[in-house]
Design an enzyme around this catalytic site. Structure first.
Site, PDB file in Angstrom:
ATOM      1  N   SER A 147      -1.043   5.114   2.860  1.00 32.63           N
ATOM      2  CA  SER A 147       0.084   4.960   3.786  1.00 32.63           C
ATOM      3  C   SER A 147       1.013   6.168   3.771  1.00 32.63           C
ATOM      4  O   SER A 147       1.678   6.452   4.771  1.00 32.63           O
ATOM      5  CB  SER A 147       0.863   3.679   3.463  1.00 32.63           C
ATOM      6  OG  SER A 147       1.454   3.764   2.179  1.00 32.63           O
ATOM      7  N   ASP A 174      -8.696   1.392  -6.781  1.00 33.39           N
ATOM      8  CA  ASP A 174      -7.389   1.622  -6.146  1.00 33.39           C
ATOM      9  C   ASP A 174      -6.764   2.929  -6.629  1.00 33.39           C
ATOM     10  O   ASP A 174      -5.577   3.172  -6.399  1.00 33.39           O
ATOM     11  CB  ASP A 174      -6.423   0.452  -6.377  1.00 33.39           C
ATOM     12  CG  ASP A 174      -5.192   0.510  -5.464  1.00 33.39           C
ATOM     13  OD1 ASP A 174      -5.341   0.917  -4.297  1.00 33.39           O
ATOM     14  OD2 ASP A 174      -4.082   0.166  -5.908  1.00 33.39           O
ATOM     15  N   HIS A 184      -8.146   6.261  -2.929  1.00 36.35           N
ATOM     16  CA  HIS A 184      -7.360   7.067  -1.992  1.00 36.35           C
ATOM     17  C   HIS A 184      -7.327   8.519  -2.465  1.00 36.35           C
ATOM     18  O   HIS A 184      -7.702   8.814  -3.602  1.00 36.35           O
ATOM     19  CB  HIS A 184      -5.911   6.563  -1.913  1.00 36.35           C
ATOM     20  CG  HIS A 184      -5.766   5.085  -1.786  1.00 36.35           C
ATOM     21  ND1 HIS A 184      -5.784   4.434  -0.572  1.00 36.35           N
ATOM     22  CD2 HIS A 184      -5.611   4.119  -2.724  1.00 36.35           C
ATOM     23  CE1 HIS A 184      -5.628   3.119  -0.768  1.00 36.35           C
ATOM     24  NE2 HIS A 184      -5.526   2.917  -2.073  1.00 36.35           N
ATOM     25  N   TYR A 203       6.841   6.483  -0.185  1.00 38.72           N
ATOM     26  CA  TYR A 203       6.762   7.065  -1.520  1.00 38.72           C
ATOM     27  C   TYR A 203       6.194   8.471  -1.382  1.00 38.72           C
ATOM     28  O   TYR A 203       5.493   8.786  -0.417  1.00 38.72           O
ATOM     29  CB  TYR A 203       5.895   6.219  -2.456  1.00 38.72           C
ATOM     30  CG  TYR A 203       4.458   6.042  -2.014  1.00 38.72           C
ATOM     31  CD1 TYR A 203       3.439   6.860  -2.505  1.00 38.72           C
ATOM     32  CD2 TYR A 203       4.105   5.045  -1.107  1.00 38.72           C
ATOM     33  CE1 TYR A 203       2.135   6.702  -2.101  1.00 38.72           C
ATOM     34  CE2 TYR A 203       2.794   4.878  -0.697  1.00 38.72           C
ATOM     35  CZ  TYR A 203       1.806   5.709  -1.200  1.00 38.72           C
ATOM     36  OH  TYR A 203       0.508   5.550  -0.793  1.00 38.72           O
ATOM     37  N   ARG A 263      -7.751   0.379   9.148  1.00 29.80           N
ATOM     38  CA  ARG A 263      -6.923  -0.485   8.317  1.00 29.80           C
ATOM     39  C   ARG A 263      -5.624  -0.843   9.030  1.00 29.80           C
ATOM     40  O   ARG A 263      -4.952   0.022   9.598  1.00 29.80           O
ATOM     41  CB  ARG A 263      -6.590   0.227   7.006  1.00 29.80           C
ATOM     42  CG  ARG A 263      -5.954  -0.667   5.946  1.00 29.80           C
ATOM     43  CD  ARG A 263      -5.449   0.167   4.788  1.00 29.80           C
ATOM     44  NE  ARG A 263      -5.303  -0.611   3.559  1.00 29.80           N
ATOM     45  CZ  ARG A 263      -4.546  -0.253   2.544  1.00 29.80           C
ATOM     46  NH1 ARG A 263      -3.847   0.861   2.583  1.00 29.80           N
ATOM     47  NH2 ARG A 263      -4.482  -1.005   1.459  1.00 29.80           N
TER      48      ARG A 263
END
Length: 291
Positions: free
Chosen positions: A73, A245, A29, A45, A120
């Protein structure tokens, strides 16, 4: 003001394991930079900036050639930060978008030209407030002509209720992090057997064998993860992907060393052939099919 989270290792080690030439980090990301790409007001977050320069420096440090950047997100459905990173990658990155179901066809085409190759759908309640399956299915139908796949993120406890939804998706499906099984149950545990039955139901369901740092309750060196996941890679070698990740969204504790994550690869893919499929052949087929 909410403190911004640093969720990545400040000095990741250079891995002992050398990925094969052309290896792809197929799940990572970018965050911001916030001054240029503000975070969503609905974000659960608020991370510190982790932009494309940091990502590509990590890619080179770990010995990888390309990235698949998944929309985080915290950026909601504004894919600008991800598109910016892809544009700066010199063709070495593709992306997975998160979209508002009301998105127009012309906007989807712009995302495609910007390097997006999937969409997604997130079902983690701690990260999203609403996950409308009917609207998601309509999006899946609309991206099918673009050749996109659908990435689905859920936890093991809702796998059964997800089956009808997954069955209705007309495109290739990639399941994030194997649907977050309890790896401490082992390769023949309830969660892993349920997940295998999902893979056996459709040959166009793939998965990311990722996130030992999230999934292994025993922690580093993530032996339970290796024990549970290695048989999956061996039995479904043409349908698995791997990624760091990075920058490890929403992880304030036990932030993993990305070099150690790379060193885990031979534990789940012990042969050169399995490593090549996991890191090169499979992600290239999905994200760079013309190469």
């Amino acid at each position: 003001m909410t403190d911004r989270i640093v969720s990545w290792h400040g000095n990741p080690s250079v891995p002992r394991f050398t990925p094969p030439p052309g290896a792809v980090d197929a799940h990572c990301h970018v965050f911001g930079p916030m001054a240029e790409f503000p975070f969503s007001p609905k974000a659960k977050y608020l991370p510190e900036d982790a932009g494309p320069d940091m990502l590509f420096a990590l890619r080179d440090r770990l010995g990888f050639s390309r990235n698949v950047i998944v929309q985080a997100s915290c950026h909601g459905t504004d894919n600008s930060a991800t598109l910016n990173a892809i544009a700066k990658s010199d063709g070495k990155a593709r992306g997975v978008a998160v979209v508002d179901p009301a998105i127009s066809d012309s906007e989807l085409e712009k995302l495609h030209h910007g390097g997006m190759r999937g969409v997604r759908f997130n079902f983690l309640r701690r990260l999203v407030d609403d996950a409308p399956k009917d609207k998601f299915l309509e999006v899946a139908r609309r991206v099918h002509p673009l050749g996109w796949h659908v990435v689905v993120y859920f936890e093991a406890d809702i796998l059964e209720e997800m089956r009808a939804f997954l069955d209705a998706i007309p495109t290739l499906i990639v399941i994030d992090h194997m649907g977050r099984p309890d790896v401490s149950q082992g390769p023949s545990g309830r969660d892993m057997l349920a997940f295998r039955s999902l893979l056996d139901n459709r040959e166009d369901i793939w998965t990311k064998v990722t996130c030992p740092d999230r999934l292994d309750p025993q922690g580093y060196p993530w032996d339970d993860f290796a024990c549970a996941v290695a048989p999956l890679v061996e039995d479904y070698p043409d349908r698995v992907l791997w990624g760091t990740d990075w920058p490890h969204p929403n992880m304030e504790k036990a932030v993993p060393d990305d070099g150690a994550l790379v060193n885990m690869i031979p534990s789940i893919a012990p042969t050169a052939e399995l490593q090549r499929k996991l890191l090169v052949d499979n992600p290239l087929a999905l994200y760079w099919p013309d190469d």
